[in-house]
Enzyme design. Sequence first.
Site, PDB file in Angstrom:
ATOM      1  N   HIS A  54      34.498  19.567  22.926  1.00  0.00           N
ATOM      2  CA  HIS A  54      33.744  20.466  24.420  1.00  0.00           C
ATOM      3  C   HIS A  54      34.490  22.254  23.558  1.00  0.00           C
ATOM      4  O   HIS A  54      35.490  21.976  23.879  1.00  0.00           O
ATOM      5  CB  HIS A  54      33.488  19.973  25.037  1.00  0.00           C
ATOM      6  CG  HIS A  54      34.295  19.658  25.939  1.00  0.00           C
ATOM      7  ND1 HIS A  54      33.970  18.751  26.674  1.00  0.00           N
ATOM      8  CD2 HIS A  54      34.795  20.438  26.674  1.00  0.00           C
ATOM      9  CE1 HIS A  54      35.335  18.626  27.337  1.00  0.00           C
ATOM     10  NE2 HIS A  54      35.645  20.252  27.942  1.00  0.00           N
TER      11      HIS A  54
HETATM   12  C1  T46 Z   1      37.873  20.584  29.821  1.00  0.00           C
HETATM   13  C2  T46 Z   1      39.138  19.027  29.662  1.00  0.00           C
HETATM   14  C3  T46 Z   1      40.341  20.198  29.472  1.00  0.00           C
HETATM   15  C4  T46 Z   1      33.059  16.163  37.017  1.00  0.00           C
HETATM   16  O1  T46 Z   1      32.055  15.444  37.677  1.00  0.00           O
HETATM   17  N1  T46 Z   1      33.943  17.161  37.439  1.00  0.00           N
HETATM   18  C5  T46 Z   1      34.777  18.108  37.069  1.00  0.00           C
HETATM   19  O2  T46 Z   1      34.669  18.712  37.370  1.00  0.00           O
HETATM   20  C6  T46 Z   1      35.288  17.073  35.449  1.00  0.00           C
HETATM   21  C7  T46 Z   1      36.243  18.524  34.861  1.00  0.00           C
HETATM   22  C8  T46 Z   1      34.313  16.066  35.614  1.00  0.00           C
HETATM   23  N2  T46 Z   1      33.231  15.955  35.468  1.00  0.00           N
HETATM   24  C9  T46 Z   1      32.686  14.639  34.989  1.00  0.00           C
HETATM   25  C10 T46 Z   1      32.049  15.005  34.162  1.00  0.00           C
HETATM   26  C11 T46 Z   1      31.619  13.502  33.114  1.00  0.00           C
HETATM   27  O3  T46 Z   1      30.935  12.866  33.733  1.00  0.00           O
HETATM   28  O4  T46 Z   1      34.046  13.818  34.722  1.00  0.00           O
HETATM   29  C12 T46 Z   1      33.093  12.918  34.027  1.00  0.00           C
HETATM   30  C13 T46 Z   1      34.657  12.814  32.388  1.00  0.00           C
HETATM   31  O5  T46 Z   1      33.741  14.608  31.973  1.00  0.00           O
HETATM   32  P1  T46 Z   1      34.741  15.311  30.465  1.00  0.00           P
HETATM   33  O6  T46 Z   1      34.057  14.091  29.731  1.00  0.00           O
HETATM   34  O7  T46 Z   1      34.216  16.781  30.563  1.00  0.00           O
HETATM   35  O8  T46 Z   1      36.348  14.861  30.815  1.00  0.00           O
HETATM   36  P2  T46 Z   1      37.042  15.397  29.746  1.00  0.00           P
HETATM   37  O9  T46 Z   1      38.377  15.003  29.738  1.00  0.00           O
HETATM   38  O10 T46 Z   1      36.899  15.524  28.392  1.00  0.00           O
HETATM   39  O11 T46 Z   1      37.020  16.918  29.515  1.00  0.00           O
HETATM   40  C14 T46 Z   1      37.835  17.514  30.765  1.00  0.00           C
HETATM   41  C15 T46 Z   1      37.101  18.787  31.489  1.00  0.00           C
HETATM   42  O12 T46 Z   1      35.181  18.114  31.576  1.00  0.00           O
HETATM   43  C16 T46 Z   1      37.091  19.936  30.371  1.00  0.00           C
HETATM   44  O13 T46 Z   1      36.587  21.071  31.225  1.00  0.00           O
HETATM   45  O14 T46 Z   1      38.603  21.171  29.251  1.00  0.00           O
HETATM   46  O15 T46 Z   1      38.891  18.106  30.996  1.00  0.00           O
END
Ligand code: T46
Length: 140
Positions: A54
């Site tokens: 993303h």
């Molecule tokens: C990024 C990369 C490096 C939250 O509720 N609070 C938070 O602060 C974050 C970061 C995530 N979430 C929830 C949202 C989703 O339901 O945790 C779940 C997993 O998030 P996501 O699929 O976005 O995780 P990654 O590892 O793919 O991405 C994360 C960050 O979201 C993103 O900003 O740059 O790490």
Amino acid sequence: MQKTVMPHVIDLPRIYDPRGNLSFLQNNDGIIPFAIERVYWIYDVPAGEERGAHSHHEGKELLIALAGSFNVNLFDGKEWHHFILNRPFQGLYVPPGYWRTLDNFSSGSVCMVLTSTPYDETDYVREFEEFMKLAENGKA
Ligand code: T46
């Protein structure tokens, strides 16, 4: 449109000590190019898994490999920029508008992320086609 600030690795303060080394960060230290609004960390990543896929409209991030190593792949709409993070005294600054994936996590690795924004799902671009449209229009 050329982005004004490129992703780059930032050296963090490092206090050497025979008892073990220490690094730290704080707001207004002239090192991180944004005020820290949120911190999260990624850990227990199974072998072969990928995170990210993303971009962010506004959020700026500093990624630090607190333990172990992983790869960060950043796409600006034209070129990929590849980084290997494996030092707890360095951070990778990722400006908004870069499609990012994280992969090749080593066993026991921990990725800590400092960000400039509170968590807000509307700041995410999670569809690659949408990201490419924004990038082509200079709005990624
Ligand atoms: C990024 C990369 C490096 C939250 O509720 N609070 C938070 O602060 C974050 C970061 C995530 N979430 C929830 C949202 C989703 O339901 O945790 C779940 C997993 O998030 P996501 O699929 O976005 O995780 P990654 O590892 O793919 O991405 C994360 C960050 O979201 C993103 O900003 O740059 O790490």
